[in-house]
Structures are given as C-alpha cells and as structure tokens.
Design an enzyme around this catalytic site. Sequence first.
Site, PDB file in Angstrom:
ATOM      1  N   CYS A 107       0.840  -1.195   0.000  1.00 29.12           N
ATOM      2  CA  CYS A 107       0.000   0.000   0.000  1.00 29.12           C
ATOM      3  C   CYS A 107       0.875   1.246   0.000  1.00 29.12           C
ATOM      4  CB  CYS A 107      -0.894   0.027   1.236  1.00 29.12           C
ATOM      5  SG  CYS A 107      -2.603  -0.407   0.896  1.00 29.12           S
ATOM      6  N   CYS A 170      10.306 -28.308  12.919  1.00 24.00           N
ATOM      7  CA  CYS A 170       9.346 -27.584  13.758  1.00 24.00           C
ATOM      8  C   CYS A 170       8.405 -28.576  14.423  1.00 24.00           C
ATOM      9  CB  CYS A 170       8.514 -26.616  12.910  1.00 24.00           C
ATOM     10  SG  CYS A 170       9.446 -25.540  11.828  1.00 24.00           S
ATOM     11  N   HIS A 174       6.874 -28.853  18.234  1.00 25.77           N
ATOM     12  CA  HIS A 174       5.556 -28.239  18.399  1.00 25.77           C
ATOM     13  C   HIS A 174       4.384 -29.191  18.177  1.00 25.77           C
ATOM     14  CE1 HIS A 174       7.360 -24.378  19.120  1.00 25.77           C
ATOM     15  NE2 HIS A 174       8.119 -24.531  18.054  1.00 25.77           N
ATOM     16  N   CYS A 215      13.243 -19.349  16.555  1.00 27.20           N
ATOM     17  CA  CYS A 215      13.212 -20.812  16.566  1.00 27.20           C
ATOM     18  C   CYS A 215      14.339 -21.355  15.696  1.00 27.20           C
ATOM     19  CB  CYS A 215      11.877 -21.336  16.052  1.00 27.20           C
ATOM     20  SG  CYS A 215      10.709 -21.752  17.365  1.00 27.20           S
TER      21      CYS A 215
END
Lengths: 254, 106
Positions: A107, A170, A174, A215
């Site tokens: 934008c 990951c 997780h 991470c």
Amino acid sequence: MNRRLGALLLLMATQASAEIPEAERRSGYHDMGASVQAMQDDDMANPAMLWVLDGEKLWAQRQGAAGRSCADCHGEPSRMTGVAVRYPAFSESASRPISLDQRINQCRTEQQKAPAFDYESRELLSLSALVAMQSREHKIAPPDDPRLRTFLEAGAATFNRRQGQLNLSCAQCHEDNRGKRLAGATIPQAHPTGYPIYRLEWQSLGSLQRRLRNCLIGMRAEPYAYGAPDYVALELYLMKRAAGMPFEAPGVRP
Amino acid sequence: MTNALIRLPRSVKRGEAFEIKTLIQHPMETGFRAGTNGTTIPRDIIEEFLCTYNGVEIFRMKLSSAIAANPYISFHTVATESGTLFFRWTGDNGFKVEETARIAVA
C-alpha cells in the site's frame, strides 16, 4: 550431552510427527502464567497498546508523493476487521502470497508512493498491530485460494523438514513434544494466534517472522531474510493449521 | 512523541479508594548491556515517577535498571474531591513526560 536428552532426541528421531487433533489445539496463551495472561487481557497493561496508539496516528497521516493516508482509502481502522485473520494472502502483483506486513508496505509503495518501512520497524509493527487488533475474537480464516496450494505445501514441507545443526524440524517440538518442557518453558503448539506480539524477552513488539527467526536460531539453522518467501509460506501453513482458532492480537508472550 | 496511557474510573464516591493505572513507552536501557561492537550501551532509564492529586503529592516512585521496558505502574488512592491528577515521568537524557487526568468525585 546428558543421557536423558540423548534418549529424547533418539525417541524424536524414530517417531513420525503427528498432527494435532482439532479438539486438542490450544493457543500459547493457555501455556503461559496467570500474570502474563493478565497483561494480555487488560489493554491498559498490554504494552502492545503503545504501538497501537502509534498505529492510529500513522493511519491518519498523509504520506508519500501521493499525499494520501491509510484513512483516505480505507476509512476508520475498524474497516480492517477480519483482514489480519486471512493473511498471508495471494498477491497478484507479486505472483505469490504476501504477509500482512508486506501488504501494508505494498500500500505504501503503490498507493501512497512512499518508501516501504523496514521489517520490524516501529512504524510497520504499529500499523500491523492496529490492523491485527481489529480482528480480535475473529476466527483465523486463511483464504481458500487454489493459487496458494503450492505455497501451502512448501510451508508444510518446511515445518516438517529437519534442519540446522540440531537436525530438528518444527513438528518435532511443536507437535510431537507439545505441552512438555524445554528448559523452564512449556513447548507451545505454534499457533500464530496473537501476532504481532509483545514478547517480554524482546521487551518489544515483534512479528511472526521474528519469532520464527528465533526458533531457527535455536535449532542452529540459518534464518531466512525478513520477508523471504520461505517465511511467508511457513506463515501460511501455520495459519492454515490454526484455522478456526480465535485471534487475540496483539498478544503478550513470555 | 512518547506514548503514555492513564486509566482511572470515570467517577468515584467520596472516601472510596480507586485504582490508577499508568503505562509509558520507554526502552529502560539498563546500562549494563554490551552493544554489537562490544561497547556498553549507555544507561537510559526513567528515574522517577510522580503523581499529584489537586497539587498534593500522593505517589512517588524511584525506578531502577532492573525495571522492564515500558513500565506499567498502578496504585490506589482515596477519592477526596473532584479535580486533576498530574503525572510526571523523568529520567536520563532529559526525559520528561507530563500528563493530566480528571477525576469526578460524587
């Protein structure tokens, strides 16, 4: 390396990661202490509101060669309700998905004819916090756009791919070991429910990409550059994984 | 421009205690951290917070390096009469922010 950690790593190496059943999904909010939850619950105690205040000012300021403000095109910030929960979204001009931060910069460069804000700059975080806040309590709703499919798959592959010197994915933390402890902290399920977040460790607001960078460094992997398509694909997959969960931006996390 | 947020109840009964919450934007740089080039980042903290109620000091606090960025300070006072609460944060490098808020006592 101590024996228990060795055993854990061996266990992780032999297990295929399991996706989290929908009923067991929980926001990181529920894994943190009562005092940090209280900080997020009270807009007066949530330091992210200081960025939101800046965001409100920026929203109304005319910027760039076009001399236009966000408000000139979009009206009140409340018109942005439901926007943050469907990002990353496909951008025609970029021919790939872009994050909310990148959309804000688009934008700026295309509509306001102003230079893009730096990633993690106060200005960009302020605007994304303002926009994200409008979607509070809304359900995360990634767009059902067939053009996103290959990027989603790439994000899922990154999530499940072992990387870094610790050779971790990951998913191993997780998903397989969610809810267990890593040092003193509970391993969250990695649902991006509250970004941008005020993280106490950072003493500042930060984006999901900053958190992902954290991470990656922890895994001893090389982080991508801010704004890299790899990050956006991963964000896209994480939002898909958290689809339907309530959005709580701007969150507070330890 | 430094952002500061203040919240008090809109109105409160005479003789009743009420809570005042404040939040201010500040990095609270401790003065103990090393920068990327190995040199110490100079201390930049808020040193003192003051609140007066119709000109009478009701709360004063010394802040230190151990206090996190964007300090949130909340405290209670007893409503005596309608008037103005004045808040002042002062610190390193000439930092000074002043705010006022109105309180209506019924």
